[in-house]
Design a protein around this motif. Structure first.
Motif, PDB file in Angstrom:
ATOM      1  N   GLY A 285       0.369 -14.905   5.499  1.00  0.00           N
ATOM      2  CA  GLY A 285       1.182 -15.402   6.594  1.00  0.00           C
ATOM      3  C   GLY A 285       2.013 -14.313   7.254  1.00  0.00           C
ATOM      4  N   ASP A 286       2.845 -14.731   8.184  1.00  0.00           N
ATOM      5  CA  ASP A 286       3.704 -13.820   8.937  1.00  0.00           C
ATOM      6  C   ASP A 286       5.108 -13.857   8.352  1.00  0.00           C
ATOM      7  N   LEU A 287       5.532 -12.742   7.821  1.00  0.00           N
ATOM      8  CA  LEU A 287       6.823 -12.666   7.146  1.00  0.00           C
ATOM      9  C   LEU A 287       7.936 -12.294   8.119  1.00  0.00           C
ATOM     10  N   GLU A 288       9.012 -13.048   8.066  1.00  0.00           N
ATOM     11  CA  GLU A 288      10.216 -12.741   8.856  1.00  0.00           C
ATOM     12  C   GLU A 288      10.681 -11.316   8.512  1.00  0.00           C
ATOM     13  N   PRO A 289      10.784 -10.436   9.511  1.00  0.00           N
ATOM     14  CA  PRO A 289      11.114  -9.027   9.239  1.00  0.00           C
ATOM     15  C   PRO A 289      12.409  -8.814   8.469  1.00  0.00           C
ATOM     16  N   SER A 290      13.342  -9.743   8.559  1.00  0.00           N
ATOM     17  CA  SER A 290      14.620  -9.551   7.875  1.00  0.00           C
ATOM     18  C   SER A 290      14.531  -9.851   6.373  1.00  0.00           C
ATOM     19  N   LEU A 291      13.412 -10.411   5.933  1.00  0.00           N
ATOM     20  CA  LEU A 291      13.270 -10.782   4.531  1.00  0.00           C
ATOM     21  C   LEU A 291      12.645  -9.653   3.717  1.00  0.00           C
ATOM     22  N   ASP A 292      13.158  -9.448   2.505  1.00  0.00           N
ATOM     23  CA  ASP A 292      12.535  -8.536   1.551  1.00  0.00           C
ATOM     24  C   ASP A 292      11.564  -9.334   0.684  1.00  0.00           C
ATOM     25  N   LEU A 293      10.438  -8.708   0.377  1.00  0.00           N
ATOM     26  CA  LEU A 293       9.439  -9.404  -0.432  1.00  0.00           C
ATOM     27  C   LEU A 293       8.864  -8.406  -1.429  1.00  0.00           C
ATOM     28  N   HIS A 294       9.513  -8.264  -2.576  1.00  0.00           N
ATOM     29  CA  HIS A 294       9.087  -7.303  -3.587  1.00  0.00           C
ATOM     30  C   HIS A 294       8.238  -7.988  -4.658  1.00  0.00           C
ATOM     31  N   GLU A 295       7.135  -7.347  -4.980  1.00  0.00           N
ATOM     32  CA  GLU A 295       6.210  -7.920  -5.972  1.00  0.00           C
ATOM     33  C   GLU A 295       6.887  -8.122  -7.325  1.00  0.00           C
ATOM     34  N   ASP A 296       7.673  -7.159  -7.777  1.00  0.00           N
ATOM     35  CA  ASP A 296       8.307  -7.272  -9.094  1.00  0.00           C
ATOM     36  C   ASP A 296       9.240  -8.479  -9.161  1.00  0.00           C
ATOM     37  N   THR A 297       9.949  -8.752  -8.075  1.00  0.00           N
ATOM     38  CA  THR A 297      10.860  -9.900  -8.052  1.00  0.00           C
ATOM     39  C   THR A 297      10.079 -11.207  -8.133  1.00  0.00           C
ATOM     40  N   ILE A 298       8.983 -11.274  -7.396  1.00  0.00           N
ATOM     41  CA  ILE A 298       8.157 -12.480  -7.421  1.00  0.00           C
ATOM     42  C   ILE A 298       7.544 -12.680  -8.802  1.00  0.00           C
ATOM     43  N   ARG A 299       7.011 -11.598  -9.374  1.00  0.00           N
ATOM     44  CA  ARG A 299       6.401 -11.712 -10.703  1.00  0.00           C
ATOM     45  C   ARG A 299       7.435 -12.135 -11.742  1.00  0.00           C
TER      46      ARG A 299
END
Length: 369
Positions: A285-299
């Motif tokens: 999808g299209d991520l809001e530029p102001s959002l951080d999306l780190h793999e380690d945090t999600i995992r």
């Protein structure tokens, strides 16, 4: 007569595919053992007359002495019910294989040649079995003019790649011992009980049980064994029974409508609700530029629910409003104006804009996804 058929258990697998290690990987390997114990219980529950294994019972290069003892004791527990094993390309028969070195109980019959050999199963029913004797280059068991002999029903047990299934499924499998469906009937066989493909498949004259416990993400179909009744006339009736111990889930997260980190957390929590085991998360999808999306945090969040987690992206992009940025009296605005005015192919322009804007914004969170 009634038999239980399974294949492709792959005891002692590394489980690197799900990014599991240490205790998690050991628990997954224990789950494979539990799946075999469930198959043995199924033999008892159904009062089956025999157990068939069509290869890849274990991983030759990783198998431990403890696994050898486990198999010997487990198979002995079924005595006097006979067990027929046709080695595959991962558990190929050789002088140093478990099949040659373990002291198997009298009810265990291991096929030791790369040509099909007959064993009398019951009155009017003959089993033809063969083994891979090397990890590669095993020829078609049904080739070279092979044809069964004798009256009554004839069934086969081997590890091989039916070629139309190989082409249709696109599993990336190497065609070990390749054959065509027509070869079964041309050889005079009524049915072939097979191993190699991890997706279950019931043909008119052949059966692939699939791997009884999940071995990778994306596997569909029931994970288990096949209970089959073979008549003296050669007809086969089949019933699939689930024995899988491991839960494997494919999850997805579309970030297009998400505008805060909390919404991402809530979406992950909802996707994982009531689940367990192993999970693969696909983010798109299209991520809001102001959002951080780190793999380690999600995992880290998903590991509160699952034993092991794999994260990947598919069509994930930052949702920049190029028209708005172009009007900015900033370096970003000038960059967008320059790229938009340049004579670039559409795909290259899109790639340059995304990479440049990410760099200008100091974004690095998407590089690992």
């Amino acid at each position: 007569m009634k038999i239980v058929h399974f294949a492709d258990l792959h005891l002692d697998s590394a489980f690197a595919w799900c990014e599991a290690s240490g205790d998690v990987a050991r628990r997954r390997r224990d789950a494979l053992r539990d799946a075999l114990l469930a198959i043995v219980d199924l033999v008892r529950e159904t009062s089956a007359d025999a157990l068939f294994c069509a290869g890849d019972l274990y991983e030759h290069d990783r198998v431990t002495l403890d696994t050898g003892k486990f198999l010997r004791q487990t198979f002995a527990s079924l005595d006097p019910v006979p067990i027929y094993v046709a080695a595959g390309n991962h558990d190929w028969y050789g002088a140093e294989s478990l099949y040659a070195t373990e002291d198997w109980s009298d009810n265990v019959h291991i096929f030791r040649e790369d040509t099909l050999r007959p064993v009398r199963l019951a009155s009017g029913i003959t089993l033809w079995g063969g083994a891979h004797c090397a990890p590669a280059n095993t020829d078609n068991f049904l080739g070279d003019g092979f044809r069964v002999e004798g009256e009554g029903a004839h069934v086969a047990l081997f590890h091989g790649a039916e070629q139309s299934w190989l082409a249709a499924q696109g599993e990336g499998k190497v065609p070990h011992a390749p054959f065509d469906t027509a070869d079964i009937r041309n050889a005079g066989l009524d049915h072939a009980f097979l191993g190699h493909y991890h997706r279950p498949a019931d043909g008119a004259h052949h059966t692939y049980p699939g791997n009884p416990d999940p071995l990778q993400f994306g596997e569909d179909g029931e994970r288990g064994a096949v209970v089959a009744t073979i008549s003296a006339e050669g007809t086969v009736e089949r019933e699939r029974r689930v024995v899988a111990v491991t839960q494997v889930h494919d999850l997805s997260l579309d970030v297009t409508e998400l505008t805060s980190r909390q919404q991402i957390r809530d979406a992950l929590r909802a996707a994982a609700d009531g689940l367990g085991g192993l999970a693969r998360l696909t983010i798109g999808g299209d991520l809001e530029p102001s959002l951080d999306l780190h793999e380690d945090t999600i995992r880290e969040q998903l590991l509160e629910t699952f034993d092991a987690v794999q994260v990947r992206k598919s069509g994930l992009h930052l949702a920049y409003d190029l028209d708005e940025i172009r009007e900015e009296p900033t370096v970003r605005g000038q960059f967008v104006r320059d790229v938009m005015d340049a004579d670039l192919p559409t795909d290259e322009r899109r790639r340059v804009l995304r990479m440049g804007l990410r760099a200008l914004d100091g974004r690095d969170d998407l590089e690992v996804l």
